[in-house]
Design an enzyme around this catalytic site. Structure first.
Site, PDB file in Angstrom:
ATOM      1  N   GLY A 134     -32.783 -29.017  35.005  1.00 33.06           N
ATOM      2  CA  GLY A 134     -31.329 -28.989  34.982  1.00 33.06           C
ATOM      3  C   GLY A 134     -30.773 -30.280  35.519  1.00 33.06           C
ATOM      4  O   GLY A 134     -31.542 -31.212  35.827  1.00 33.06           O
ATOM      5  N   ASP A 162     -21.579 -23.294  37.783  1.00 25.97           N
ATOM      6  CA  ASP A 162     -22.402 -23.521  36.598  1.00 25.97           C
ATOM      7  C   ASP A 162     -23.045 -22.209  36.148  1.00 25.97           C
ATOM      8  O   ASP A 162     -24.251 -22.101  35.993  1.00 25.97           O
ATOM      9  CB  ASP A 162     -23.470 -24.585  36.900  1.00 25.97           C
ATOM     10  CG  ASP A 162     -24.052 -25.170  35.611  1.00 25.97           C
ATOM     11  OD1 ASP A 162     -23.482 -24.904  34.526  1.00 25.97           O
ATOM     12  OD2 ASP A 162     -25.065 -25.874  35.687  1.00 25.97           O
TER      13      ASP A 162
END
Ligand SMILES: *[C@@H]1O[C@H](CO)[C@@H](O)[C@H](O)[C@H]1NC(C)=O
Ligand SMILES: *[C@@H]1O[C@H](CO)[C@@H](O)[C@H](O)[C@H]1NC(C)=O
Ligand SMILES: *[C@@H]1O[C@H](CO)[C@@H](O)[C@H](O)[C@H]1NC(C)=O
Ligand SMILES: *[C@@H]1O[C@H](CO)[C@@H](O)[C@H](O)[C@H]1NC(C)=O
Ligand SMILES: *[C@@H]1O[C@H](CO)[C@@H](O)[C@H](O)[C@H]1NC(C)=O
Ligand SMILES: *[C@@H]1O[C@H](CO)[C@@H](O)[C@H](O)[C@H]1NC(C)=O
Length: 792
Positions: free
Chosen positions: A520, A631
């Site tokens: 990520g 997120d």
């Protein structure tokens, strides 16, 4: 054990006084007919074989002694740590006082040779001895036989490793660090089998731990094990029969340990190596301002994670005893009942717990003010801004348990005489410095608080209250919630200590960072097997953007968030430029993988929706500093072996860089634009509602199986955020038999249309443009939960 049988003979005393350096003057035991004398309190002590403890007369004041057990100090300058005391409230005179083991088998403490002020109430005709075991337990036993009495059964404020707290025992704090008399705080099991901390002050008493507005299961407690036993083991693991468990931050190391209910109402576990000073290795309460009674009445407590807590008087009040803030503050004015002579002073961001004479859930400021004016006993009122209709009013008959709370959206309005010029806080105490002085290098104490939630609970669970005692409120909350709730699990606030790992250790666990399982913006995740054979997900953060200290503060905040729908953090590594997090490993991978591989039937999807909402609600509402996820997307929702969801990567926005929340770092979250709230684009303040938005999109994806990800390079501005998915669902919803049309065909026919309708409704509410219109995650949980229990 009995190698100094002669100890009390006159000849030995004689020898000792002649050869003071030659002979160890302590005893290994006391036999019938012998005594410890206060005049010889330095040598008349019982010591166990390992020499770690002493039992004897301990000087508590000028000419005052108590029969006690303490840790032997390696350094003469260290203050003595007492672990047990027989006569804590009634010390004896320094002349002719004795502890004797009588021929009847009774141990007695005689003051000035005459008054029996304490006894063990034991009797035996056999030969008996009083001796101190290596674990600090003072035991009276018949020779090679029954134990008649032991100090472990009568704890004062401290438990030693292996010493159980049972249904018959409790810990009572000392009055202060220097005054060993019984203080105001108690730790014990209540009638519901829950381990509690209670403030039992001179005038009032109340439960403050676990948080009184949480029901037991929400606090991670289990009420149905009536064995009522809690114990700390020698390696630092604490287990209680109500399922409150933790491991100290230095667990599995061999150290001296003790668990003490300190005079400030907090329970701390202390540990040390042989020669060093005591360090805090765990504490029950992280924000010490949530301890009731800590600052007394008419005062507020403010907590700073670095400096500890401190007290201050409210405007118009002055401290009664600046050496002991538990006496609180007294008014400097006279209030009469005439409402024309009263005025109100606003103190923002301050919240007072309990003692509400009146509670009105939705009302205006003026109504609340008048309510207080009409009541002579009203000392002020708490007004909580809820936006528009939902502001609520609490009139106070006492100003107790006041606390500065930066996230509290409301104020206390103090009733004062009209002709006053009070504006400043009149008296302020020093910081207690507990945190900074005792903060060891890998321990950082900071606990998100749940104080904010009290009024929410009050509003939902209890109606208008009329001067109920706090414990009654608590009991009431348990009873009402327990009945209405079908979910026996939920929050598990009992956090487990997080461990520090070395870089080589993690390198070995991941076989040299070989098996990558995710990637990520923040870093790469590897699979690893820890030395205790646990499977772990080890995340290697990209860059060390923070100093070690700051990193540790954040890690400890995240590490102590503990909820069944959040990925659990087990440990971290911060060495040089390396920053790694060690988290639990989820067998079934991410929601994203599962959605694309078609493994999720309808009931799994619904549970994922509900669990994710619970995890987020916990993040948003339980934390003093709200932790925004920022997120939320299917890649960050992981599934355990039973397909229960757990949110990953929360708090990373804190760990990486605070500026992530600024638009300038927009690029970091570009890849997941399909899930992003419009606030990011329009540069509006970022609140918890950005997560609500993203969650709404995930819901739509769960129902429809369609991904919202749009071509991020080509779309700029508003359109991108209204997303095709949202528009598509809105359009379909206005037509006929829309559920069948939008539902993911991979689910098949096996679904409940009514629940889909709810999910879609909730989802569309969550993705409203206007963030104020979106529900909170708590409201989402309520909507989904009540749907669930209807079905059962
Ligand atoms: C000890 O002995 C006395 C007299 O012999 C007797 O009265 C008493 O009950 C005995 N006590 C115990 C605890 O056995
Ligand atoms: C210790 O505290 C007790 C209880 O509050 C009090 O009565 C006593 O005077 C105190 N002793 C000292 C030495 O301050
Ligand atoms: C309490 O702990 C026991 C044993 O660890 C476990 O079996 C049980 O499910 C737990 N109860 C709750 C309510 O979490
Ligand atoms: C109750 O608690 C005790 C002590 O923690 C434990 O040994 C026992 O297994 C528990 N019983 C149940 C039914 O969970
Ligand atoms: C707090 O102030 C009220 C008057 O406003 C007074 O009656 C009360 O005794 C005070 N409490 C303490 C602990 O001094
Ligand atoms: C206001 O404060 C000043 C000094 O702090 C004091 O001298 C004066 O009497 C006060 N006035 C009133 C009305 O209390």
């Amino acid at each position: 054990m009995n190698h100094t049988k002669m100890a009390f003979s006159i000849s030995l005393f004689f020898l000792v006084s002649i050869f003071p350096f030659q002979c160890s003057s302590s005893l290994s035991s006391l036999n019938k007919g012998s005594s410890l004398s206060v005049e010889k309190h330095l040598e008349d002590i019982i010591v166990p074989q390992n020499d770690l403890f002493s039992a004897g007369f301990f000087q508590v004041g000028g000419n005052a002694y108590s029969f006690a057990i303490w840790f032997n100090e390696p350094h003469p300058h260290n203050p003595t740590t007492v672990v047990w005391m027989a006569n804590r409230g009634q010390p004896v005179n320094g002349k002719r006082s004795k502890v004797s083991l009588l021929q009847t088998g009774n141990i007695v403490v005689l003051d000035a040779g005459r008054y029996n002020i304490w006894s063990s109430n034991t009797a035996s005709n056999k030969s008996t001895e009083l001796y101190l075991k290596d674990d600090g337990n003072l035991v009276l036993r018949e020779l090679h036989g029954t134990i008649l009495w032991q100090s472990f059964d009568f704890p004062t404020d401290t438990l030693l490793p292996g010493q159980p707290l049972t249904r018959h025992t409790q810990l009572v704090s000392s009055r202060s660090q220097s005054n060993h008399s019984s203080g105001f705080y108690k730790l014990f099991f209540d009638d519901d089998n829950i381990l509690l901390l209670v403030y039992d002050g001179p005038d009032v008493s109340s439960i403050y731990w676990p948080s009184p507005w949480l029901v037991s299961w929400e606090a991670g407690r289990f009420r149905y094990n009536s064995s009522r036993v809690a114990v700390l083991n020698s390696l630092g693991k604490f287990t209680s029969s109500d399922n409150y468990t933790f491991s100290t931050n230095d667990h599995s190391m061999v150290m001296q340990r003790r668990l003490t209910l300190d005079s400030d109402g907090n329970v701390r576990v202390y540990s040390r190596n042989q020669a060093s000073k005591w360090q805090i290795s765990w504490q029950f309460i992280f924000d010490t301002c949530t301890v009731h009674g800590i600052c007394g009445g008419n005062s507020t407590c403010s907590y700073d994670p670095k400096r500890g807590s401190r007290c201050s008087c409210l405007p118009g009040y002055k401290v009664r005893n600046s050496n002991d803030w538990s006496y609180g503050c007294e008014p400097m004015f006279n209030l009469n009942c005439n409402s024309n002579e009263a005025t109100f002073l606003e103190v923002p961001g301050v919240e007072f717990f309990g003692y509400d004479n009146n509670y009105v859930p939705t009302t205006t400021y003026m109504n609340c003010l008048n309510l207080c004016l009409q009541d002579c006993s009203c000392k002020g009122f708490q007004y909580r801004y809820g936006g528009g209709q939902s502001s609520s009013c609490f009139t106070k008959i006492q100003l107790l348990n006041g606390r500065h709370s930066p996230t509290y959206e409301g104020a206390i309005y103090l009733r004062l005489p009209k002709s006053n010029n009070y504006s400043m806080e009149q008296s302020v105490s020093a910081y207690d410095h507990v945190r900074s002085v005792l903060l060891p290098k890998d321990y950082v104490g900071k606990r998100p608080s749940r104080f904010v939630r009290f009024f929410l609970w009050l509003a939902t669970a209890v109606g208008a209250l009329e001067m109920l005692s706090l414990s009654l409120i608590w009991v009431l909350l348990i009873r009402t919630r327990q009945k209405s709730s079908a979910d026996p699990q939920g929050y598990n606030l009992a956090a487990v200590g997080i461990r520090k790992y070395s870089y080589p250790e993690l390198k070995k666990a991941t076989k040299g960072f070989s098996q990558e399982i995710g990637k990520g913006a923040s870093g790469v995740v590897y699979k690893g097997i820890l030395s205790d054979q646990r499977h772990a997900a080890i995340k290697r953060l990209n860059e060390a953007t923070q100093g070690e200290g700051e990193f540790l503060v954040e890690v400890s905040i995240i590490g102590r968030l503990n909820h069944m729908n959040l990925i659990e953090m087990w440990g971290y590594c911060a060495e040089g430029k390396h920053r790694l997090l060690v988290c639990e490993y989820m067998e079934n991978g991410s929601l994203a993988e599962n959605l694309s591989s078609n493994t999720l039937d309808w009931s799994k999807r619904y549970n994922i929706a509900l669990g994710t909402a619970r995890g987020l609600a916990y993040l948003h509402e339980e934390c003093l500093e709200w932790i925004l996820h920022c997120d939320i997307k299917p890649q960050n929702i992981l599934l355990d072996s039973n397909y229960h969801p757990k949110i990953a990567d929360f708090g990373l926005s804190k760990l990486l860089n605070r500026n992530i929340i600024k638009k300038s770092n927009f690029s970091m979250i570009r890849g997941t634009r399909g899930y992003m709230a419009p606030e990011w684009v329009f540069n509006l303040p970022i609140t918890s509602k950005v997560d609500v938005y993203s969650y709404g999109i995930v819901l739509l994806e769960l129902v429809t199986g369609k991904s919202p990800t749009v071509d991020i390079e080509t779309v700029v501005g508003e359109e991108a955020y209204n997303g095709r998915l949202v528009t598509w669902v809105r359009e379909k919803k206005s037509g006929q038999s829309w559920v069948d049309q939008i539902v993911d065909p991979r689910i098949g026919q096996n679904y409940e249309a009514s629940k889909i309708e709810i999910l879609v409704k909730v989802a569309l509410d969550c993705v409203e443009e206007d963030r104020d219109v979106r529900p909170t995650m708590r409201q989402v949980v309520e909507m989904l939960q009540c749907q669930e229990s209807d079905a059962q």
